[in-house]
Design an enzyme around this catalytic site. Structure first.
Site, PDB file in Angstrom:
ATOM      1  N   SER A 129       0.741  -1.248  -0.078  1.00 11.05           N
ATOM      2  CA  SER A 129       0.017  -0.086   0.195  1.00 11.05           C
ATOM      3  C   SER A 129       0.896   1.420  -0.124  1.00 11.05           C
ATOM      4  O   SER A 129       1.694   1.649  -0.993  1.00 11.05           O
ATOM      5  CB  SER A 129      -0.918  -0.078   1.211  1.00 11.05           C
ATOM      6  OG  SER A 129      -2.164   0.886   1.035  1.00 11.05           O
ATOM      7  N   HIS A 152      -8.034  -4.972  -0.792  1.00 10.92           N
ATOM      8  CA  HIS A 152      -6.575  -4.219  -0.471  1.00 10.92           C
ATOM      9  C   HIS A 152      -5.859  -5.082   0.177  1.00 10.92           C
ATOM     10  O   HIS A 152      -4.740  -4.716   0.313  1.00 10.92           O
ATOM     11  CB  HIS A 152      -7.130  -3.103   0.065  1.00 10.92           C
ATOM     12  CG  HIS A 152      -5.866  -2.116   0.268  1.00 10.92           C
ATOM     13  ND1 HIS A 152      -5.064  -1.743  -0.629  1.00 10.92           N
ATOM     14  CD2 HIS A 152      -5.214  -1.435   1.302  1.00 10.92           C
ATOM     15  CE1 HIS A 152      -4.148  -1.072  -0.522  1.00 10.92           C
ATOM     16  NE2 HIS A 152      -3.957  -0.841   0.819  1.00 10.92           N
TER      17      HIS A 152
END
Length: 672
Positions: free
Chosen positions: A531, A646
């Site tokens: 991320s 994610h």
């Protein structure tokens, strides 16, 4: 490249046939090369860690029951279940299953991923269950009757969206969702909050609050504590600034606190204010990182009788707090190691909690804000988790412990500090086999870091990393770089926007120190981040390639020219800056990996991993970066999971696969 048209925009079409064909054409050779016998052994070992029944089933109290969500080999999508405290204390609790997500998925012909349940309090009879397709942030919501154990026919139900929903009363919810045209912010989150009554169509719900399209989101919630019932509304102006209100009838009452608080808590009569920046009130300035307390009703009426509960110093910061009914639990970090205190409201006297080992990561797992019970989890790099139960006035009691997943007898843990480019002292932990201090020669080392959003990296136990890396002779280093919250909010704020270069400089300084001290060599030093940490890996690749032998870049941001136009990207402008503002682009362009690919500079081997179903950080970042590197003549290792969201994985099997792929790559590339 920054001035040229982007030749790979077509890879931003997430599920187009052309883009997915491109993905498969890169997945296949990556898997063919990395999925050897060693990979398969590591995948099985990782899955054993993730699936073992010996894990601690962390629970949350709701009324008389402790609730847990559990995945294992027999239930890969998971079980939502509950038990009593007496049963929970035993080695084999008697779990009462409320929802079997695997069974539900088969019935619905959907690959559901559990995304949580909002249970009505204090009745604990109804739940608003969120289910995600493949692990995306967008969810469908269904009302579930916890007495009959059935989804409610014609109950509250929302189609797939990034919704926010909670109980107002047993027949009413507060909801923000995709109501149609102009109901979402530019970040893709709800900007309108409505009160929706049972038996009426969503289109008839009453609008009670609106934010702006340029906000990140708007939301509302009801505190149903008997005697302290209140409705709260808020609008997030950006990622770090929020306006807060109480709704009394039809009157919107501002809660006059700074918009950039780290957090705010209203518990019964008390208001807690956690400062991100300095705040001056009636001639007194309270430092960033301080925790203040006052009577809520008096504060809203204009009084400013603030009491200082906690103030940070050079080494110590506030990490976490949680309420029981009558006490406040306070977790602080002292040079990144946890300390726990119990605080008495009113006097705000703090007392150290005995039984917490030094140099560990201890967090509050759950605290019953209607009773006196709390649970703590305590672990270290080489010490598996222990689950501790306490009450306001009683001693801590260890009621669960996790197994050791690797032999840590000969592994040492030390903390070191290195000067970054601007002279700031940066801490990092070093976890390595005894004797691997340079005297016996350098060895393969993996460096981890994140450096953003005030997220702290702490010295907790990681069974998969231990088994797949440490147990195989690897050294692990964890960098506590700026951008995180390890030393309070200023550790983060100085590395936002135009200060972002400090994140990369800190990480590069740790990498340099590991080589300088003989722990590893450049050729044997790898790094991994996801991320925002994936952005960090992209910067290491393009700005500091000479410092690493290999990089793993997970679900990353990489095209910082377009990040704010993709999925939730607009919500991070306060963190990174606005690429459409020339002044901001001037500093963003200095580090944006996609715009800084060199045609002739040597790059270390890099594995990019992402997920098609990631609807937070767009998979186009990893796709386009890999394509551009290929075009510059570089060999690229790339893998995209079709599910996963994610987090990269939708279940333990996928998580084990992704972990094994990463470590297989690092072992292969860092053999030296």
């Amino acid at each position: 490249m920054a001035s040229m048209a982007d030749p790979y925009l077509w890879l931003e079409e997430v599920t187009s046939d052309e883009a997915l064909d491109w993905v498969r054409a890169r997945n296949d050779p990556t898997l063919a090369e990395l999925c050897d016998d060693q990979f398969e052994t590591m995948r099985a070992e990782a899955l054993e860690v993730l699936d073992t029944d010996a894990r601690i089933p962390y629970a949350r109290r709701r009324g008389e029951y402790l609730y847990n969500f559990w995945r294992d080999a027999a239930n890969p999508r998971g079980l939502w279940r509950r038990t009593t405290l007496d049963s929970y204390r035993t080695d084999s609790p008697d779990w009462d299953v409320l929802i079997d997500v695997d069974e539900l998925g088969r019935a619905d012909d959907e690959k559901w991923v559990w995304a949580g349940a909002a249970v009505i309090e204090p009745e604990f009879t109804l739940a608003l269950v969120s289910l995600s397709r493949g692990g995306s942030d967008a969810v469908v919501v269904r009302e579930f009757d916890m007495v009959t154990r059935q989804f409610v026919t014609d109950g509250f139900e929302l189609p797939e969206a990034k919704s926010q929903i909670g109980w107002d009363d047993p027949d009413t919810v507060l909801v923000g969702t995709d109501f149609g045209v102009d109901s979402l912010t530019e970040s893709g989150y709800p900007r309108i909050v409505k009160r929706w009554r049972r038996g009426t169509p969503l289109s008839d719900a009453e609008t009670i609050f609106e934010g702006s399209r340029t906000d990140v989101s708007a939301g509302g919630n009801k505190d149903r504590t008997p005697g302290f019932e209140r409705t709260f509304l808020s609008r997030s102006l950006d990622f770090w600034n929020r306006e807060r209100y109480e709704l009394r009838g039809s009157e919107l009452i501002p809660i006059d606190v700074p918009t950039d608080l780290s957090s705010m808590s209203i518990h019964r009569e008390w208001l807690l204010i956690d400062l991100r920046t300095d705040w001056s009130v009636d001639g007194t300035t309270y430092r960033a990182g301080s925790l203040l307390a006052t009577n809520y009703d008096e504060f809203v009426s204009g009084a400013r009788n603030l009491q200082l509960v906690f103030e940070p110093d050079e080494h110590t910061c506030l990490y976490q707090y949680a309420w029981t009914r009558d006490k406040l639990l306070l977790v602080t970090l002292a040079d990144v190691a946890s300390r726990v205190e119990i605080v008495t409201p009113g006097s705000w006297r703090r007392e150290p909690m005995p039984g917490i080992p030094a140099a560990t990561n201890t967090v509050v797992v759950d605290a019953d804000d209607t009773g006196d019970e709390y649970f703590l989890d305590s672990s270290g790099f080489t010490e598996p988790s222990r689950l501790l139960r306490g009450t306001d006035n009683g001693p801590l009691d260890q009621i669960k412990s996790a197994p050791a997943f690797f032999d840590a007898e000969d592994i040492t843990v030390t903390q070191h500090f290195v000067m970054s480019e601007d002279g700031t002292s940066i801490p990092y932990f070093l976890v390595r086999p005894a004797g691997n201090d340079g005297a016996d020669g350098p060895g393969p080392t993996m460096l981890g870091g994140y450096g953003g959003f005030e997220t702290s990296n702490t010295p907790g136990y990681a069974g998969v990393l231990g088994r797949l890396w440490l147990a195989r002779g690897g050294t692990y280093a964890l960098a506590n770089i700026r951008g995180g919250g390890e030393y309070g909010p200023s550790w983060h704020t100085q590395a936002m926007r135009e200060g972002r270069h400090k994140v990369a400089e800190d990480f590069a300084a740790v990498a340099t120190d590991l080589v300088k001290r003989g722990i590893t060599t450049v050729e044997q030093l790898g790094a991994r981040g996801g991320s925002n940490g994936g952005l960090l890996m992209g910067i290491m690749l393009t700005k500091y390639p000479e410092k690493f032998g290999a990089l793993v870049c997970d679900v990353p941001l990489l095209d910082m020219k377009r990040y704010h136009l993709l999925l939730a990207g607009a919500s991070w402008v306060a963190e990174y800056g606005d690429p459409d503002n020339p002044d901001d682009w001037e500093f963003i362009s200095e580090y944006s990996p996609y715009q800084n690919i060199s045609a002739d500079r040597p790059y270390p081997p890099t594995l990019f991993m992402t997920s098609t179903r990631d609807d937070r950080v767009h998979p186009g970042h990893a796709r386009k970066m890999a394509a551009a590197l290929e075009a510059s003549g570089r060999r690229v290792w790339y893998y995209e999971n079709i599910e996963g969201g994610h987090g990269g994985a939708a279940d333990n099997e996928q998580a084990a696969f992704m972990s094994a792929l990463s470590f297989s790559f690092l072992h292969r590339m860092l053999r030296g």
